[in-house]
Design a protein around this motif. Sequence first.
Motif, PDB file in Angstrom:
ATOM      1  N   PRO A  46      -2.555  18.921   4.022  1.00 23.45           N
ATOM      2  CA  PRO A  46      -2.079  17.538   3.931  1.00 23.45           C
ATOM      3  C   PRO A  46      -2.183  16.818   5.284  1.00 23.45           C
ATOM      4  CG  PRO A  46      -0.599  18.976   2.729  1.00 23.45           C
ATOM      5  CD  PRO A  46      -1.562  19.867   3.444  1.00 23.45           C
ATOM      6  N   GLY A  47      -2.828  15.654   5.276  1.00 21.94           N
ATOM      7  CA  GLY A  47      -2.959  14.843   6.480  1.00 21.94           C
ATOM      8  C   GLY A  47      -4.019  15.318   7.448  1.00 21.94           C
ATOM      9  N   GLU A  48      -4.697  16.410   7.170  1.00 24.52           N
ATOM     10  CA  GLU A  48      -5.684  16.954   8.102  1.00 24.52           C
ATOM     11  C   GLU A  48      -7.008  16.215   7.977  1.00 24.52           C
ATOM     12  OE1 GLU A  48      -7.208  21.386   9.512  1.00 24.52           O
ATOM     13  OE2 GLU A  48      -6.528  21.078   7.440  1.00 24.52           O
ATOM     14  N   ILE A  49      -7.621  15.910   9.127  1.00 25.43           N
ATOM     15  CA  ILE A  49      -8.930  15.255   9.178  1.00 25.43           C
ATOM     16  C   ILE A  49      -9.866  16.146   9.985  1.00 25.43           C
ATOM     17  CG2 ILE A  49     -10.239  13.215   9.890  1.00 25.43           C
ATOM     18  CD1 ILE A  49      -8.331  12.641   7.641  1.00 25.43           C
ATOM     19  N   PHE A  50     -10.993  16.505   9.404  1.00 23.73           N
ATOM     20  CA  PHE A  50     -11.932  17.405  10.078  1.00 23.73           C
ATOM     21  C   PHE A  50     -12.920  16.619  10.938  1.00 23.73           C
ATOM     22  CE2 PHE A  50     -11.327  20.062   6.072  1.00 23.73           C
ATOM     23  CZ  PHE A  50     -10.390  20.895   6.665  1.00 23.73           C
ATOM     24  N   ASP A  51     -13.176  17.143  12.152  1.00 24.34           N
ATOM     25  CA  ASP A  51     -14.317  16.653  12.918  1.00 24.34           C
ATOM     26  C   ASP A  51     -15.533  17.525  12.560  1.00 24.34           C
ATOM     27  OD1 ASP A  51     -13.942  19.046  14.239  1.00 24.34           O
ATOM     28  OD2 ASP A  51     -13.207  18.140  16.100  1.00 24.34           O
ATOM     29  N   THR A  52     -16.662  17.275  13.213  1.00 25.67           N
ATOM     30  CA  THR A  52     -17.886  17.997  12.841  1.00 25.67           C
ATOM     31  C   THR A  52     -17.746  19.500  13.054  1.00 25.67           C
ATOM     32  OG1 THR A  52     -19.224  16.053  13.416  1.00 25.67           O
ATOM     33  CG2 THR A  52     -20.376  18.159  13.243  1.00 25.67           C
ATOM     34  N   ALA A  53     -17.132  19.897  14.160  1.00 27.44           N
ATOM     35  CA  ALA A  53     -16.970  21.321  14.436  1.00 27.44           C
ATOM     36  C   ALA A  53     -16.102  21.984  13.371  1.00 27.44           C
ATOM     37  CB  ALA A  53     -16.363  21.516  15.823  1.00 27.44           C
ATOM     38  N   ALA A  54     -14.993  21.318  13.003  1.00 24.78           N
ATOM     39  CA  ALA A  54     -14.116  21.884  11.978  1.00 24.78           C
ATOM     40  C   ALA A  54     -14.819  21.926  10.620  1.00 24.78           C
ATOM     41  CB  ALA A  54     -12.836  21.062  11.885  1.00 24.78           C
ATOM     42  N   LEU A  55     -15.590  20.896  10.330  1.00 25.64           N
ATOM     43  CA  LEU A  55     -16.341  20.861   9.077  1.00 25.64           C
ATOM     44  C   LEU A  55     -17.286  22.052   8.992  1.00 25.64           C
ATOM     45  CD1 LEU A  55     -17.491  19.484   6.505  1.00 25.64           C
ATOM     46  CD2 LEU A  55     -19.024  18.211   8.029  1.00 25.64           C
ATOM     47  N   THR A  56     -17.994  22.317  10.090  1.00 23.21           N
ATOM     48  CA  THR A  56     -18.931  23.441  10.119  1.00 23.21           C
ATOM     49  C   THR A  56     -18.213  24.753   9.844  1.00 23.21           C
ATOM     50  OG1 THR A  56     -20.321  22.269  11.705  1.00 23.21           O
ATOM     51  CG2 THR A  56     -20.641  24.645  11.524  1.00 23.21           C
ATOM     52  N   GLY A  57     -17.025  24.908  10.407  1.00 27.67           N
ATOM     53  CA  GLY A  57     -16.264  26.118  10.170  1.00 27.67           C
ATOM     54  C   GLY A  57     -15.786  26.250   8.747  1.00 27.67           C
ATOM     55  N   VAL A  58     -15.447  25.132   8.126  1.00 25.02           N
ATOM     56  CA  VAL A  58     -14.921  25.157   6.757  1.00 25.02           C
ATOM     57  C   VAL A  58     -16.002  25.537   5.754  1.00 25.02           C
ATOM     58  CG1 VAL A  58     -14.054  23.703   4.889  1.00 25.02           C
ATOM     59  CG2 VAL A  58     -13.006  23.583   7.149  1.00 25.02           C
ATOM     60  N   VAL A  59     -17.160  24.893   5.859  1.00 26.50           N
ATOM     61  CA  VAL A  59     -18.201  25.119   4.843  1.00 26.50           C
ATOM     62  C   VAL A  59     -19.198  26.188   5.262  1.00 26.50           C
ATOM     63  CG1 VAL A  59     -17.991  22.762   4.004  1.00 26.50           C
ATOM     64  CG2 VAL A  59     -19.699  23.273   5.745  1.00 26.50           C
ATOM     65  N   GLN A  60     -19.048  26.700   6.505  1.00 26.64           N
ATOM     66  CA  GLN A  60     -19.934  27.758   6.988  1.00 26.64           C
ATOM     67  C   GLN A  60     -21.399  27.356   6.896  1.00 26.64           C
ATOM     68  OE1 GLN A  60     -18.835  30.933   8.395  1.00 26.64           O
ATOM     69  NE2 GLN A  60     -17.129  29.497   8.533  1.00 26.64           N
ATOM     70  N   ARG A  61     -21.611  26.102   7.212  1.00 25.95           N
ATOM     71  CA  ARG A  61     -22.988  25.610   7.212  1.00 25.95           C
ATOM     72  C   ARG A  61     -23.096  24.576   8.313  1.00 25.95           C
ATOM     73  NH1 ARG A  61     -25.901  22.935   1.991  1.00 25.95           N
ATOM     74  NH2 ARG A  61     -24.875  24.723   1.028  1.00 25.95           N
ATOM     75  N   ARG A  62     -24.139  24.688   9.135  1.00 26.04           N
ATOM     76  CA  ARG A  62     -24.294  23.753  10.231  1.00 26.04           C
ATOM     77  C   ARG A  62     -25.185  22.594   9.812  1.00 26.04           C
ATOM     78  NH1 ARG A  62     -27.770  23.945  14.458  1.00 26.04           N
ATOM     79  NH2 ARG A  62     -28.358  26.096  14.042  1.00 26.04           N
ATOM     80  N   ALA A  63     -24.859  21.421  10.306  1.00 22.62           N
ATOM     81  CA  ALA A  63     -25.685  20.249  10.008  1.00 22.62           C
ATOM     82  C   ALA A  63     -27.086  20.468  10.564  1.00 22.62           C
ATOM     83  CB  ALA A  63     -25.079  18.994  10.629  1.00 22.62           C
ATOM     84  N   PRO A  64     -28.115  20.000   9.873  1.00 19.92           N
ATOM     85  CA  PRO A  64     -29.471  20.142  10.397  1.00 19.92           C
ATOM     86  C   PRO A  64     -29.587  19.589  11.805  1.00 19.92           C
ATOM     87  CG  PRO A  64     -29.525  19.343   8.139  1.00 19.92           C
ATOM     88  CD  PRO A  64     -28.090  19.328   8.568  1.00 19.92           C
ATOM     89  N   LEU A  65     -30.428  20.229  12.599  1.00 17.99           N
ATOM     90  CA  LEU A  65     -30.563  19.822  13.986  1.00 17.99           C
ATOM     91  C   LEU A  65     -31.354  18.537  14.133  1.00 17.99           C
ATOM     92  CD1 LEU A  65     -31.321  23.283  15.612  1.00 17.99           C
ATOM     93  CD2 LEU A  65     -29.135  22.121  15.350  1.00 17.99           C
ATOM     94  N   TYR A  66     -32.034  18.147  13.078  1.00 22.22           N
ATOM     95  CA  TYR A  66     -32.771  16.906  13.171  1.00 22.22           C
ATOM     96  C   TYR A  66     -32.954  16.335  11.786  1.00 22.22           C
ATOM     97  CZ  TYR A  66     -36.933  19.507  11.663  1.00 22.22           C
ATOM     98  OH  TYR A  66     -37.832  20.258  10.965  1.00 22.22           O
ATOM     99  N   ASP A  67     -33.179  15.055  11.749  1.00 20.57           N
ATOM    100  CA  ASP A  67     -33.418  14.357  10.492  1.00 20.57           C
ATOM    101  C   ASP A  67     -34.891  14.489  10.166  1.00 20.57           C
ATOM    102  OD1 ASP A  67     -33.904  12.575   8.462  1.00 20.57           O
ATOM    103  OD2 ASP A  67     -32.600  11.017   9.255  1.00 20.57           O
ATOM    104  N   LYS A  68     -35.198  15.102   9.023  1.00 21.81           N
ATOM    105  CA  LYS A  68     -36.594  15.390   8.694  1.00 21.81           C
ATOM    106  C   LYS A  68     -37.450  14.133   8.563  1.00 21.81           C
ATOM    107  CE  LYS A  68     -35.533  17.902   5.138  1.00 21.81           C
ATOM    108  NZ  LYS A  68     -35.719  18.735   3.933  1.00 21.81           N
TER     109      LYS A  68
END
Length: 436
Positions: free
Chosen positions: A221-243
């Motif tokens: 409740p009330g928690e907001i994820f930044d990019t680092a936290a998001l990566t930890g939650v879904v165990q997937r890193r955002a692509p390093l570049y836009d194809k």
Amino acid sequence: MSDLFAAAGLDQDVARPLADRLRPAKLDEVAGQDHLVGPEGALTRLTTGGGFGSLIFWGPPGTGKTTVARLLARTTRLNFVQLSAIFSGVAELKKIFDEARARRRTGMGTLLFVDEIHRFNRAQQDSFLPVMEDGTVTLIGATTENPSFELNAALLSRARVLTFRALDDVALDKLVGRAEALEGKPMPLDPEARAALVRMADGDGRALLTLSEEIWRAARPGEIFDTAALTGVVQRRAPLYDKGQDGHYNLTSALHKAVRGSDPDAAMYYFARMLDGGEDRLFIARRLVRMAVEDIGLADPQALLVTTAAKDAYDFLGSPEGELALANAVLYVATAPKSNAAYTAFKAAQALAREGGSAMPPKVILNAATHLMRDQGYGSAYRYDHDEPDGFSGQDYWPEALGRHALYHPVDRGFERELRQRLDGWETLRRQRRDA
């Protein structure tokens, strides 16, 4: 089934995956496919113009192919039958065709949706032809592979191919908004994390909604994820570049330059970066083939065979196993002897052809197809090279109006070193026989 959900204290609708609950109810609600379902889209025109024939849906996963097929069946009041080519065989197809024939006798048509249709072999694909031709079924086949290569020509001639596009960032962001409206709460992400989530989906709407569910479940409740936290939650890193943007072209260029510069370590690094960023593996395979013909050429003729074989191996194995075949090809082309002599000769020949494209080949090397042509000297003094000493006549094959040109200059590396010696030897013989 509803009693089971009630006994467990669950709402039946909530228990359904988000992607299923958010499935469009109308064609114009399908995200990211305006070229098909927009006001001027191909499918919109077909459905408002009195019906449609068999179709092939070609596109990446999660772009709405199954959803659109279901909506078309609903729009046309056809009985919807779905099967997967992965799990189906001839016996099941025969049963479906028989049921469709019986249904047709009652006045009801059948829309047969075949997922992964390219998985059927040639004979199985041919079994669709009679029921397509006589109207027993309206076939919609879905495939992630290029239909021109994977489907029979006879099947393609009876069906129209419609291309589904990977969802762009705008379409994916709208999909997140629809999910938020359905759930009645915002995504617990800061702006940068929200953009990272969209990149993680990699054009796949279903993957985006699956990730969204994971995030909502994980957030306190009330928690907001930044990019680092998001990566930890879904165990997937955002692509390093836009194809589709600078990163795609920069890494592609870096890989090509590293191969051309014979640096296998740097080439492997950029190759791994492209894989990690979600680059289309077949795009990489095509680039490797291009490197083989542009930067290696005949200095190592095996390079073309290795790169095309790597593409075929990836097609056969898929990810991740097939990526090793591409890695082998990267190492091969990076360590092969380099030559752009064939590339340069081709460009020079194209320029010369545009300049002197109407120049007539010498009559001596042309066949005399008629008595008139024979009387005019066609082929009269042609020397058959296989009957000449050294298998080489030394005659001139160039148009008289152009004269001889040297377009191909093999380098002194790899197999082209031998080709250079051959050309030098033939030129010596040519001069000797011309002066004799």
